[in-house]
Design a protein around this motif. Structure first.
Motif, PDB file in Angstrom:
ATOM      1  N   ILE A  37       0.840  -1.208   0.000  1.00  0.00           N
ATOM      2  CA  ILE A  37       0.000   0.000   0.000  1.00  0.00           C
ATOM      3  C   ILE A  37       0.876   1.259   0.000  1.00  0.00           C
ATOM      4  N   PHE A  38       1.826   1.303   0.918  1.00  0.00           N
ATOM      5  CA  PHE A  38       2.711   2.467   1.007  1.00  0.00           C
ATOM      6  C   PHE A  38       3.509   2.647  -0.284  1.00  0.00           C
ATOM      7  N   GLY A  39       4.094   1.552  -0.752  1.00  0.00           N
ATOM      8  CA  GLY A  39       4.925   1.615  -1.956  1.00  0.00           C
ATOM      9  C   GLY A  39       4.146   2.056  -3.177  1.00  0.00           C
ATOM     10  N   SER A  40       2.934   1.540  -3.349  1.00  0.00           N
ATOM     11  CA  SER A  40       2.127   1.883  -4.520  1.00  0.00           C
ATOM     12  C   SER A  40       1.791   3.368  -4.549  1.00  0.00           C
ATOM     13  N   VAL A  41       1.365   3.896  -3.414  1.00  0.00           N
ATOM     14  CA  VAL A  41       0.952   5.306  -3.348  1.00  0.00           C
ATOM     15  C   VAL A  41       2.160   6.231  -3.496  1.00  0.00           C
ATOM     16  N   VAL A  42       3.201   5.969  -2.723  1.00  0.00           N
ATOM     17  CA  VAL A  42       4.369   6.859  -2.725  1.00  0.00           C
ATOM     18  C   VAL A  42       5.114   6.795  -4.056  1.00  0.00           C
ATOM     19  N   ILE A  43       5.347   5.590  -4.564  1.00  0.00           N
ATOM     20  CA  ILE A  43       6.092   5.466  -5.821  1.00  0.00           C
ATOM     21  C   ILE A  43       5.263   5.986  -6.990  1.00  0.00           C
ATOM     22  N   GLY A  44       3.949   5.703  -6.998  1.00  0.00           N
ATOM     23  CA  GLY A  44       3.093   6.225  -8.063  1.00  0.00           C
ATOM     24  C   GLY A  44       3.077   7.746  -8.076  1.00  0.00           C
ATOM     25  N   THR A  45       3.050   8.346  -6.877  1.00  0.00           N
ATOM     26  CA  THR A  45       3.105   9.807  -6.781  1.00  0.00           C
ATOM     27  C   THR A  45       4.453  10.330  -7.269  1.00  0.00           C
ATOM     28  N   TYR A  46       5.518   9.658  -6.866  1.00  0.00           N
ATOM     29  CA  TYR A  46       6.869  10.021  -7.313  1.00  0.00           C
ATOM     30  C   TYR A  46       6.969   9.997  -8.840  1.00  0.00           C
ATOM     31  N   MET A  47       6.361   8.992  -9.464  1.00  0.00           N
ATOM     32  CA  MET A  47       6.434   8.836 -10.921  1.00  0.00           C
ATOM     33  C   MET A  47       5.813  10.017 -11.661  1.00  0.00           C
ATOM     34  N   ALA A  48       4.792  10.615 -11.080  1.00  0.00           N
ATOM     35  CA  ALA A  48       4.136  11.755 -11.719  1.00  0.00           C
ATOM     36  C   ALA A  48       4.776  13.078 -11.344  1.00  0.00           C
ATOM     37  N   VAL A  49       5.179  13.196 -10.072  1.00  0.00           N
ATOM     38  CA  VAL A  49       5.599  14.496  -9.546  1.00  0.00           C
ATOM     39  C   VAL A  49       7.032  14.855  -9.937  1.00  0.00           C
ATOM     40  N   PHE A  50       7.974  13.939  -9.731  1.00  0.00           N
ATOM     41  CA  PHE A  50       9.381  14.303  -9.903  1.00  0.00           C
ATOM     42  C   PHE A  50       9.751  14.657 -11.343  1.00  0.00           C
ATOM     43  N   PRO A  51       9.334  13.882 -12.352  1.00  0.00           N
ATOM     44  CA  PRO A  51       9.654  14.311 -13.715  1.00  0.00           C
ATOM     45  C   PRO A  51       9.031  15.653 -14.082  1.00  0.00           C
ATOM     46  N   THR A  52       7.832  15.933 -13.546  1.00  0.00           N
ATOM     47  CA  THR A  52       7.172  17.212 -13.824  1.00  0.00           C
ATOM     48  C   THR A  52       7.958  18.367 -13.225  1.00  0.00           C
ATOM     49  N   ILE A  53       8.396  18.218 -11.979  1.00  0.00           N
ATOM     50  CA  ILE A  53       9.202  19.268 -11.350  1.00  0.00           C
ATOM     51  C   ILE A  53      10.522  19.449 -12.100  1.00  0.00           C
ATOM     52  N   LEU A  54      11.143  18.335 -12.460  1.00  0.00           N
ATOM     53  CA  LEU A  54      12.438  18.391 -13.145  1.00  0.00           C
ATOM     54  C   LEU A  54      12.318  18.974 -14.554  1.00  0.00           C
ATOM     55  N   SER A  55      11.118  18.892 -15.146  1.00  0.00           N
ATOM     56  CA  SER A  55      10.929  19.397 -16.511  1.00  0.00           C
ATOM     57  C   SER A  55      11.179  20.897 -16.608  1.00  0.00           C
ATOM     58  N   ARG A  56      11.061  21.594 -15.485  1.00  0.00           N
ATOM     59  CA  ARG A  56      11.376  23.031 -15.477  1.00  0.00           C
ATOM     60  C   ARG A  56      12.816  23.265 -15.941  1.00  0.00           C
ATOM     61  N   PHE A  57      13.697  22.316 -15.617  1.00  0.00           N
ATOM     62  CA  PHE A  57      15.101  22.449 -15.979  1.00  0.00           C
ATOM     63  C   PHE A  57      15.458  21.640 -17.221  1.00  0.00           C
ATOM     64  N   SER A  58      14.798  20.487 -17.405  1.00  0.00           N
ATOM     65  CA  SER A  58      15.138  19.665 -18.573  1.00  0.00           C
ATOM     66  C   SER A  58      14.769  20.364 -19.876  1.00  0.00           C
ATOM     67  N   ARG A  59      13.742  21.227 -19.851  1.00  0.00           N
ATOM     68  CA  ARG A  59      13.381  21.925 -21.086  1.00  0.00           C
ATOM     69  C   ARG A  59      14.467  22.914 -21.505  1.00  0.00           C
ATOM     70  N   LYS A  60      15.317  23.335 -20.557  1.00  0.00           N
ATOM     71  CA  LYS A  60      16.442  24.198 -20.918  1.00  0.00           C
ATOM     72  C   LYS A  60      17.436  23.450 -21.799  1.00  0.00           C
ATOM     73  N   VAL A  61      17.545  22.148 -21.582  1.00  0.00           N
ATOM     74  CA  VAL A  61      18.468  21.316 -22.356  1.00  0.00           C
ATOM     75  C   VAL A  61      17.809  20.845 -23.647  1.00  0.00           C
ATOM     76  N   ILE A  62      16.565  20.364 -23.526  1.00  0.00           N
ATOM     77  CA  ILE A  62      15.869  19.780 -24.673  1.00  0.00           C
ATOM     78  C   ILE A  62      15.411  20.849 -25.653  1.00  0.00           C
ATOM     79  N   GLY A  63      14.975  22.002 -25.124  1.00  0.00           N
ATOM     80  CA  GLY A  63      14.488  23.080 -25.975  1.00  0.00           C
ATOM     81  C   GLY A  63      12.980  23.111 -26.099  1.00  0.00           C
ATOM     82  N   HIS A  64      12.303  22.138 -25.512  1.00  0.00           N
ATOM     83  CA  HIS A  64      10.832  22.091 -25.537  1.00  0.00           C
ATOM     84  C   HIS A  64      10.376  21.206 -24.387  1.00  0.00           C
ATOM     85  N   ASN A  65       9.086  21.015 -24.250  1.00  0.00           N
ATOM     86  CA  ASN A  65       8.546  20.222 -23.153  1.00  0.00           C
ATOM     87  C   ASN A  65       7.690  19.073 -23.674  1.00  0.00           C
TER      88      ASN A  65
END
Length: 417
Positions: A146-174
């Motif tokens: 239960i803990f793993g499913s909720v926390v990891i599933g949230t991590y999968m959506a949240v962390f790449p989205t937050i990081l995209s603020r910086f990754s778009r500087k490298v990629i040039g788009h989102n």
């Protein structure tokens, strides 16, 4: 269950399936569906093939380096610890993976966190680490799921989205963002570059004398980097060890071929990235339109290596140097020696440098990759006792996101149970 883990742990299969579904939902021509599906699959297989070649050379270098300098310690290896504990942890880890994917899609559909995490092989490792940490503290398998499913599933959506603020500087788009188990390191790298770096000196545009203009070619620079590392390490290895390693091959030929193999592996991976990116982005639009409107694919950081090759090499070397410093100081401060995981040094260190360079230029790249190297050693050393109940000696989980989550579990759930 093992078959399920292998299926969902194969990124190329997931990528091809999403490309196929996306193109079908867009009502593309049959020829377009076949072409897009096959090329997305082939592109990712090329990334994996290139990564496998890189991993083979880096593993050989790690063994050579360890032998040459007489190092003894714990090796961070997700693959090794998963293989050794699959009978104990495989079933709950597979269940966590399944429900975490559902949580990820629901969050991408109904919240502003629109990333869908496609590097699912890393989520398998994270599920193993969470299960191991919680069961080691005495929690039930059901609670771990239960803990793993909720926390990891949230991590999968949240962390790449937050990081995209910086990754778009490298990629040039989102149109896509980055999904990796060192996202915390890359976020730290981005802010360290922003706070302490200097964007006026970009690592990809450093002035090089005409005498050394050959270093501007990333393939040549990659070859020479590995040539130097292997050459120095082999000077300190015993003759008996080198005889086994060389297999009667002349030393210079061996050194040249291994260095060229390393450069070739990176070249193959980068070509696969180009092929993959050209196909998955348009195909994903059809998939996201139905499953999670507005969602974007979060993919392996190797897609960035073609865009910033100098940063990759600098990050690898600086991160590795930081890990060597940790080897020297850990016995003095009572921590177990963590043998540098060379593949993590290359992938995580290189990517951290890319993010550091994007926000802070050359100085940002150096600072970011140095801190990444420290994280790759300090975090596994801190959580090592948490996994002692597994009965697996000499190996532990590697990447910062796994070890940070395990540290959180240790110092929160461990206090109340």
């Amino acid at each position: 269950m093992d078959y399920l883990l292998r299926l969902f742990g194969t990124p190329a299969i997931i990528i091809a399936f999403i490309a196929f579904i996306g193109l079908c939902l867009q009502k593309s021509k049959v020829s377009t569906i076949i072409r897009g599906t096959v090329l997305a699959f082939v592109g990712f297989v090329l990334i994996k093939t290139g990564g496998g070649i890189l991993g083979g050379v880096l593993t050989m270098f790690s063994d050579l380096f360890t032998h040459a300098f007489g190092l003894r310690g714990v090796v961070p290896s997700n693959e090794a610890i998963m293989a050794l504990t699959i009978d104990k942890l495989g079933r709950p880890a597979a269940i966590i993976l399944f429900f975490a994917m559902i949580v990820n899609i629901l969050l991408a559909r109904y919240t502003r966190f629109k990333s869908i995490y496609l590097s699912l092989h890393l989520i398998v490792f994270m599920a193993f680490s969470v299960t191991a940490a919680l069961t080691g503290l005495g929690y039930s398998e059901l609670f771990a799921v239960i803990f793993g499913s909720v926390v990891i599933g949230t991590y999968m959506a949240v962390f790449p989205t937050i990081l995209s603020r910086f990754s778009r500087k490298v990629i040039g788009h989102n149109e896509y963002c980055i999904a990796h188990a060192a996202s915390t390191s890359y976020l730290a790298a981005s802010y360290l570059g922003k706070w302490f770096g200097n964007t006026s000196v970009d690592v990809e545009h450093v002035n090089v004398s005409d005498k050394f203009s050959f270093l501007k070619n990333p393939d040549v620079a990659t070859f020479l980097t590995m040539f130097f590392l292997l050459g120095i390490s082999s000077l300190f290895a015993s003759n008996e060890y080198l005889d086994v390693l060389l297999k009667k091959q002349p030393y210079l030929i061996w050194l040249l071929e291994r260095s060229a193999t390393f450069a070739g592996g990176l070249y193959i991976a980068k070509k696969g990235v180009v092929l993959f990116a050209e196909e998955i982005v348009p195909a994903f639009r059809g998939f996201s339109h139905v499953v999670a409107p507005g969602a974007i694919p979060a993919v392996d950081p190797m897609v960035l290596f073609e865009k910033s090759p100098n940063a990759v090499l600098i990050g690898f070397l600086v991160s590795f140097f930081a890990e060597l410093i940790c080897i020297a100081i850990f016995p003095a401060i009572g921590l177990p020696i963590i043998i540098p995981g060379i593949l993590a040094s290359f992938t995580c260190g290189g990517t951290a440098a890319i993010f550091g360079n994007a926000t802070g230029g050359l100085r940002g790249a150096i600072i970011a990759s140095f801190v990444n190297g420290l994280l790759l050693c300090f975090l596994p050393a801190m959580v090592l006792p948490l996994f002692s109940h597994l009965g697996v000696d000499g190996v532990t989980f590697a990447d910062p996101d796994f070890t940070i989550l395990s540290t959180f579990i240790k110092y929160t759930f461990g206090l109340v149970h």
